[in-house]
Design an enzyme around this catalytic site. Structure first.
Site, PDB file in Angstrom:
ATOM      1  N   ASN A  85      82.147 -23.741 -15.378  1.00  0.00           N
ATOM      2  CA  ASN A  85      81.026 -23.460 -16.276  1.00  0.00           C
ATOM      3  C   ASN A  85      81.280 -23.922 -17.707  1.00  0.00           C
ATOM      4  O   ASN A  85      80.333 -24.170 -18.452  1.00  0.00           O
ATOM      5  CB  ASN A  85      80.748 -21.941 -16.250  1.00  0.00           C
ATOM      6  CG  ASN A  85      79.829 -21.515 -17.360  1.00  0.00           C
ATOM      7  OD1 ASN A  85      78.625 -21.789 -17.329  1.00  0.00           O
ATOM      8  ND2 ASN A  85      80.376 -20.876 -18.387  1.00  0.00           N
ATOM      9  N   TYR A 151      76.201 -35.514 -24.641  1.00  0.00           N
ATOM     10  CA  TYR A 151      76.103 -34.494 -23.586  1.00  0.00           C
ATOM     11  C   TYR A 151      75.418 -35.066 -22.350  1.00  0.00           C
ATOM     12  O   TYR A 151      75.887 -34.867 -21.220  1.00  0.00           O
ATOM     13  CB  TYR A 151      75.310 -33.292 -24.113  1.00  0.00           C
ATOM     14  CG  TYR A 151      75.140 -32.172 -23.115  1.00  0.00           C
ATOM     15  CD1 TYR A 151      76.084 -31.163 -22.994  1.00  0.00           C
ATOM     16  CD2 TYR A 151      74.014 -32.126 -22.288  1.00  0.00           C
ATOM     17  CE1 TYR A 151      75.919 -30.132 -22.084  1.00  0.00           C
ATOM     18  CE2 TYR A 151      73.849 -31.095 -21.365  1.00  0.00           C
ATOM     19  CZ  TYR A 151      74.802 -30.100 -21.275  1.00  0.00           C
ATOM     20  OH  TYR A 151      74.630 -29.090 -20.368  1.00  0.00           O
TER      21      TYR A 151
HETATM   22  N1  LIG Z   1      72.021 -23.358 -21.901  1.00  0.00           N
HETATM   23  C1  LIG Z   1      71.404 -24.130 -21.027  1.00  0.00           C
HETATM   24  O1  LIG Z   1      70.164 -24.263 -21.052  1.00  0.00           O
HETATM   25  C2  LIG Z   1      72.173 -24.875 -19.985  1.00  0.00           C
HETATM   26  C3  LIG Z   1      71.454 -25.556 -18.990  1.00  0.00           C
HETATM   27  C4  LIG Z   1      72.132 -26.185 -17.982  1.00  0.00           C
HETATM   28  C5  LIG Z   1      73.516 -26.152 -17.950  1.00  0.00           C
HETATM   29  N2  LIG Z   1      74.207 -25.531 -18.934  1.00  0.00           N
HETATM   30  C6  LIG Z   1      75.655 -25.537 -18.830  1.00  0.00           C
HETATM   31  O2  LIG Z   1      76.079 -24.202 -18.753  1.00  0.00           O
HETATM   32  C7  LIG Z   1      77.429 -24.103 -19.189  1.00  0.00           C
HETATM   33  C8  LIG Z   1      77.573 -22.920 -20.139  1.00  0.00           C
HETATM   34  O3  LIG Z   1      76.831 -23.169 -21.295  1.00  0.00           O
HETATM   35  P1  LIG Z   1      76.035 -22.048 -22.094  1.00  0.00           P
HETATM   36  O4  LIG Z   1      74.635 -22.531 -22.187  1.00  0.00           O
HETATM   37  O5  LIG Z   1      76.302 -20.702 -21.533  1.00  0.00           O
HETATM   38  O6  LIG Z   1      76.650 -22.222 -23.541  1.00  0.00           O
HETATM   39  P2  LIG Z   1      77.576 -21.311 -24.473  1.00  0.00           P
HETATM   40  O7  LIG Z   1      77.081 -19.915 -24.547  1.00  0.00           O
HETATM   41  O8  LIG Z   1      77.747 -22.093 -25.722  1.00  0.00           O
HETATM   42  O9  LIG Z   1      78.946 -21.288 -23.670  1.00  0.00           O
HETATM   43  C9  LIG Z   1      79.794 -22.397 -23.627  1.00  0.00           C
HETATM   44  C10 LIG Z   1      81.126 -21.876 -23.150  1.00  0.00           C
HETATM   45  O10 LIG Z   1      82.024 -22.972 -22.932  1.00  0.00           O
HETATM   46  C11 LIG Z   1      83.266 -22.611 -23.523  1.00  0.00           C
HETATM   47  N3  LIG Z   1      84.117 -23.756 -23.794  1.00  0.00           N
HETATM   48  C12 LIG Z   1      83.888 -24.834 -24.581  1.00  0.00           C
HETATM   49  N4  LIG Z   1      84.956 -25.652 -24.568  1.00  0.00           N
HETATM   50  C13 LIG Z   1      85.884 -25.051 -23.740  1.00  0.00           C
HETATM   51  C14 LIG Z   1      87.191 -25.390 -23.335  1.00  0.00           C
HETATM   52  N5  LIG Z   1      87.821 -26.511 -23.755  1.00  0.00           N
HETATM   53  N6  LIG Z   1      87.838 -24.555 -22.473  1.00  0.00           N
HETATM   54  C15 LIG Z   1      87.241 -23.426 -22.042  1.00  0.00           C
HETATM   55  N7  LIG Z   1      86.030 -23.043 -22.418  1.00  0.00           N
HETATM   56  C16 LIG Z   1      85.356 -23.860 -23.250  1.00  0.00           C
HETATM   57  C17 LIG Z   1      82.885 -21.822 -24.780  1.00  0.00           C
HETATM   58  O11 LIG Z   1      84.002 -21.111 -25.250  1.00  0.00           O
HETATM   59  P3  LIG Z   1      84.085 -20.494 -26.754  1.00  0.00           P
HETATM   60  O12 LIG Z   1      83.283 -19.223 -26.731  1.00  0.00           O
HETATM   61  O13 LIG Z   1      85.555 -20.289 -26.950  1.00  0.00           O
HETATM   62  O14 LIG Z   1      83.506 -21.517 -27.676  1.00  0.00           O
HETATM   63  C18 LIG Z   1      81.793 -20.942 -24.180  1.00  0.00           C
HETATM   64  O15 LIG Z   1      82.362 -19.850 -23.484  1.00  0.00           O
HETATM   65  C19 LIG Z   1      77.770 -25.468 -19.819  1.00  0.00           C
HETATM   66  O16 LIG Z   1      78.547 -26.208 -18.903  1.00  0.00           O
HETATM   67  C20 LIG Z   1      76.417 -26.124 -20.001  1.00  0.00           C
HETATM   68  O17 LIG Z   1      76.478 -27.526 -19.912  1.00  0.00           O
HETATM   69  C21 LIG Z   1      73.567 -24.875 -19.946  1.00  0.00           C
END
Ligand SMILES: NC(=O)c1ccc[n+]([C@@H]2O[C@H](COP(=O)([O-])OP(=O)(O)OC[C@H]3O[C@@H](n4cnc5c(N)ncnc54)[C@H](OP(=O)(O)O)[C@@H]3O)[C@@H](O)[C@H]2O)c1
Length: 197
Positions: A85, A151
């Site tokens: 994730n 991205y």
């Molecule tokens: N939001 C959307 O609409 C959406 C849609 C489709 C897919 N996604 C995918 O869903 C996933 C989660 O995103 P989110 O939307 O929940 O965003 P988010 O709240 O910003 O969470 C991102 C997470 O990734 C972590 N992270 C970043 N770099 C990392 C690393 N090197 N090692 C370990 N953890 C790391 C961050 O950790 P920190 O807290 O330490 O920064 C945070 O826990 C992502 O892969 C994203 O591409 C999101």
């Protein structure tokens, strides 16, 4: 006695990962809550309950990945579910022609190479589970452009990577899952689905 399945969710300290970890715990799994900051993993695990354990895991750091795999081997001896994730985006609404060089980009390091590194490190543990599953959290194509110019290609590369694992490890069941445009830190809480914390 039924043995509880073990799931590892990377970046389960907030956002979609935290919600996935909660849901898996609700469905009776023991959840390993990954976060690059151990204290953030501990806070999240505490909020989920007794079936959650904190794990320090930076998906771009080989030593951190190896330590997490070693701990899972020592404590559980197997892994039933791996949720890739962790993800990051690049700021800016400009096109790819304005992006920083892709080589060494944190976006590719996290979203693509991090998934490969974590999955490779967990394969032997997944092989010990009776019906292992690998899931990568990955937006559908129209959404990708909303998260920055690097991205979008990184998530296309993640799709190809997930497919490559699925072909190589047919029995392990590797899939991508799209949560929808979800309100999280990644999109400055502009997402229209409001499920994640
Ligand atoms: N939001 C959307 O609409 C959406 C849609 C489709 C897919 N996604 C995918 O869903 C996933 C989660 O995103 P989110 O939307 O929940 O965003 P988010 O709240 O910003 O969470 C991102 C997470 O990734 C972590 N992270 C970043 N770099 C990392 C690393 N090197 N090692 C370990 N953890 C790391 C961050 O950790 P920190 O807290 O330490 O920064 C945070 O826990 C992502 O892969 C994203 O591409 C999101």
């Amino acid at each position: 006695m039924r043995v509880k399945p073990i799931a590892l969710v990377t970046a389960a300290n907030k956002g979609i990962g935290l919600q996935i970890a909660r849901d898996l715990a609700t469905h009776g799994l023991t959840v390993l809550v990954g976060s690059r900051k151990l204290e953030h993993a501990e806070t999240a695990a505490k909020s989920i309950g007794a079936d959650a354990r904190a794990v320090q895991l930076d998906v771009t750091n080989q030593a951190s990945i190896a330590a997490a795999a070693k701990r899972i081997r020592n404590e559980f001896g197997r892994l039933d579910v791996l949720v890739n994730n962790a993800g990051t985006s690049d700021a800016g609404k400009q096109g790819i022609s304005h992006a920083a060089p892709l080589e060494g980009s944190a976006v590719f390091e996290t979203n693509v190479f991090g998934v490969v590194a974590v999955t490779q490190a967990m394969l032997r543990l997944l092989g010990e589970a009776p019906a292992a599953r690998i899931v990568s959290v990955d937006p559908s194509s129209p959404q990708r452009a909303l998260f920055g110019p690097v991205y979008s290609p990184s998530e296309t590369a993640l799709d190809a990577t997930t497919l490559a694992f699925a072909i190589e490890f047919e029995d392990a069941g590797a899939d991508a899952a799209c949560p929808g445009f979800t309100s999280t830190n990644l999109d400055s809480f502009e997402g229209t689905a409001e499920r994640a914390a």
